[in-house]
Design a protein around this motif. Structure first.
Motif, mmCIF file in Angstrom:
data_model
loop_
_atom_site.group_PDB
_atom_site.id
_atom_site.type_symbol
_atom_site.label_atom_id
_atom_site.label_comp_id
_atom_site.label_asym_id
_atom_site.label_seq_id
_atom_site.Cartn_x
_atom_site.Cartn_y
_atom_site.Cartn_z
ATOM 1 N N PHE A 291 -8.669 8.910 2.362
ATOM 2 C CA PHE A 291 -9.964 8.248 2.461
ATOM 3 C C PHE A 291 -10.323 7.832 3.878
ATOM 4 O O PHE A 291 -11.381 7.210 4.083
ATOM 5 C CB PHE A 291 -9.986 7.019 1.537
ATOM 6 C CG PHE A 291 -9.632 7.343 0.115
ATOM 7 C CD1 PHE A 291 -10.521 8.001 -0.708
ATOM 8 C CD2 PHE A 291 -8.379 7.002 -0.392
ATOM 9 C CE1 PHE A 291 -10.184 8.306 -2.020
ATOM 10 C CE2 PHE A 291 -8.035 7.300 -1.697
ATOM 11 C CZ PHE A 291 -8.939 7.964 -2.522
ATOM 12 N N VAL A 293 -8.996 5.587 5.642
ATOM 13 C CA VAL A 293 -8.880 4.129 5.755
ATOM 14 C C VAL A 293 -7.662 3.794 6.597
ATOM 15 O O VAL A 293 -6.577 4.317 6.384
ATOM 16 C CB VAL A 293 -8.753 3.482 4.356
ATOM 17 C CG1 VAL A 293 -8.411 2.002 4.471
ATOM 18 C CG2 VAL A 293 -10.044 3.674 3.574
ATOM 19 N N GLY A 319 -12.118 0.166 7.413
ATOM 20 C CA GLY A 319 -12.891 1.393 7.233
ATOM 21 C C GLY A 319 -14.287 1.073 6.758
ATOM 22 O O GLY A 319 -14.677 -0.099 6.654
ATOM 23 N N SER A 322 -17.764 2.247 1.637
ATOM 24 C CA SER A 322 -17.532 3.215 0.557
ATOM 25 C C SER A 322 -16.097 3.733 0.581
ATOM 26 O O SER A 322 -15.484 3.943 -0.471
ATOM 27 C CB SER A 322 -18.525 4.379 0.655
ATOM 28 O OG SER A 322 -18.348 5.085 1.880
ATOM 29 N N GLU A 323 -15.558 3.964 1.815
ATOM 30 C CA GLU A 323 -14.172 4.425 1.914
ATOM 31 C C GLU A 323 -13.206 3.395 1.359
ATOM 32 O O GLU A 323 -12.229 3.732 0.652
ATOM 33 C CB GLU A 323 -13.820 4.742 3.376
ATOM 34 C CG GLU A 323 -14.449 5.996 3.949
ATOM 35 C CD GLU A 323 -15.871 5.771 4.411
ATOM 36 O OE1 GLU A 323 -16.347 4.618 4.306
ATOM 37 O OE2 GLU A 323 -16.507 6.743 4.867
ATOM 38 N N ASN A 326 -13.407 3.372 -2.435
ATOM 39 C CA ASN A 326 -12.708 4.532 -2.990
ATOM 40 C C ASN A 326 -11.190 4.355 -2.904
ATOM 41 O O ASN A 326 -10.457 4.734 -3.825
ATOM 42 C CB ASN A 326 -13.127 5.801 -2.253
ATOM 43 C CG ASN A 326 -14.549 6.201 -2.561
ATOM 44 O OD1 ASN A 326 -15.088 5.872 -3.622
ATOM 45 N ND2 ASN A 326 -15.186 6.926 -1.643
#
Length: 355
Positions: A291, A293, A319, A322-323, A326
């Motif tokens: 991801f 991150v 991050g 959205s990352e 997720n």
């Protein structure tokens, strides 16, 4: 093996009523090493004395080895107690008697032949590693040796249960571990069921397979040791666990360092907890790869409890929004627990459960 139902114990001291145990339900199965932990005054010593009726409850039922102890006549109760050994914090040895005579004492009224008594005492002292101390007196022994004599004495009538009331509290850490090793061996070799009363979660962590946490006369949480350590539900339980693992103290030091405590507005500070095979998986690096991150590990710890690894991490995830969402959703799918911490100050206390 031991079943306590709706146990209440109250003491009347003049105009004041003290509740030492309230509405307690507890079950210890055969072969358990069961820990009861709590701070001073929690009622744990009162509770363990209920198990052999050294303390009669104000109400409730006590069933031990299939017998309802409260229904037994005095002679029957004395016989039942022979199958419930007990050791204490201060050993309670007779100073004027040798090690041999201290262990022999519970057999004095037995009809066992003298030669059999002699053999029994020698076998017990060999079992606890003191076969060379037969003629010694308690004043000549170390604290750990005194407790070994007390254990041998408690085993003289071949009990099925051993109650340990703060049995390691007067010992140094190294000696404590040696006594716990001995108790573990006795549990395995003799099939002995053991109940340990302690204010130290470290003791519970070393030897117990189940634990109950007491506060103000009540059991606030109980379960198997892995579940309690991996997912404690009560603040008191978390407090005990952090003390035993040194987690809270270590994290507090780390988070007080300015360069480590500095976080961006969108960063997520969280505690990740995992059990079993997950401890050997590269979870953190995996979410970084998947991801994008960034994961900064501030602290990590792994305990092995009842042959099961239990681990925890304090991590700062950085991050895009959205990352991060997720990445957290992915962690949710891996059956690990994530506590989101609102601030570094809450790193030792737990936070919002998001997984």
């Amino acid at each position: 093996m031991i079943s306590l139902s709706r146990i209440n114990v109250t003491f009347n001291t003049g105009s004041r009523t003290v509740v030492a145990a309230r509405d307690i339900d507890l079950r210890v199965d055969e072969g358990d090493v069961f820990g009861i932990v709590g701070y001073s005054g929690a009622g744990k010593s009162t509770l363990v004395r209920v198990m052999n009726l050294l303390q009669r409850p104000s109400s409730g039922d006590v069933v031990v080895n299939g017998q309802k102890l409260l229904e037994l006549k005095p002679k029957e109760l004395r016989s039942a107690r022979k199958k419930i050994g007990m050791i204490f914090q201060h050993f309670n040895l007779m100073k004027s008697r040798t090690v041999y005579d201290n262990v022999l004492y519970p057999l004095k009224s037995s009809r066992m032949p003298k030669a059999d008594k002699d053999r029994k005492v020698r076998e017990l002292l060999e079992l606890v590693g003191l076969s060379d101390k037969l003629a010694s007196y308690p004043s000549q022994l170390s604290g750990g040796q005194k407790q070994r004599v007390a254990i041998a004495r408690a085993l003289a009538n071949e009990p099925r249960i051993l109650l340990c009331d703060e049995a390691t509290s007067a010992l140094d850490p190294k000696t404590t571990l040696s006594i716990l090793d001995l108790l573990r061996d006795l549990n395995r070799k003799l099939g002995l069921t053991i109940v340990i009363i302690t204010h130290e979660m470290q003791v519970v962590k070393e030897i117990c397979n189940k634990v109950a946490v007491m506060e103000e006369g009540a059991i606030v949480e109980q379960g198997d040791i892995v579940s309690i350590f991996s997912e404690p539900k009560q603040p008191l339980t978390r407090d005990f666990i952090h003390t035993a693992t040194h987690f809270g103290q270590t994290v507090e030091k780390i988070m007080s360092h300015p360069s480590l405590a500095r976080m961006g507005d969108d960063d997520v500070l969280c505690k990740i907890s995992y059990v079993g095979s997950r401890t050997s998986e590269a979870i953190v690096s995996d979410i970084a790869t998947r991801f994008g991150v960034s994961a900064n590990i501030l602290f990590g710890n792994v305990e092995v409890l009842q042959q099961t690894p239990v681990g925890s991490l304090i991590v700062v995830l950085s991050g895009g929004r959205s990352e991060l969402e997720n990445a957290l959703a992915y962690l949710r799918s891996l059956d690990v627990t994530v506590d989101r911490l609102d601030s570094p100050e809450k790193a030792t206390l737990g936070g919002e459960r998001i997984v």
